[in-house]
Design a protein around this motif. Sequence first.
Motif: not given
Length: 168
Positions: A68, A82, A85-86, A88-90, A92-94, A105
């Motif tokens: 990631h 865009e 950022f998607a 980065l969300e992955g 954060r979820r991990s 970031i």
Amino acid sequence: LKVLTALYELRRDDALSLAQGAVFRNPDAPRLRYTLAFALLANGDREGAAQELDNYRRMAPRLSYAQHRRLLDSYLRLGDLETAFAVLEGIRRSGEADHMVLPLIAELLARRGDTEPARDRLAEYVQAVPFYNLAWSALQFRVFKDPTVFADHAQAMKAAGAAETPYD
């Protein structure tokens, strides 16, 4: 490994040929798709790199934290905020994020115009890596034929408060 060696020796055309040959021989290997994307980006083919990164993401839906992070870095180099950022969300979820993702970031936030949060993330990173500066980080950008790849990075990192030289 041969592709990365060629890139770091600034033999971009050789690296691209090696990566294309590897994908031709093994088209279903996600890791090779990522390597080809990086070689394409280093050679200035942003459209081809974006297509191969999309292939990589489709072929490897469950990425590790390190994958990631590399993907986030690649989308930043492409200027695709865009998708960055998607990714980065992955991350954060991990729940696996460490200090190594903080400059990415910071860059992403600064490119979006969110300089205060960008400065906070970079300040947090510099606590762990006190000698971070643009002069030293420029070395990793030598692989890219297109000088705007580093220029875009440097502009964002300056906005985030990065030192230009050691001990600034």
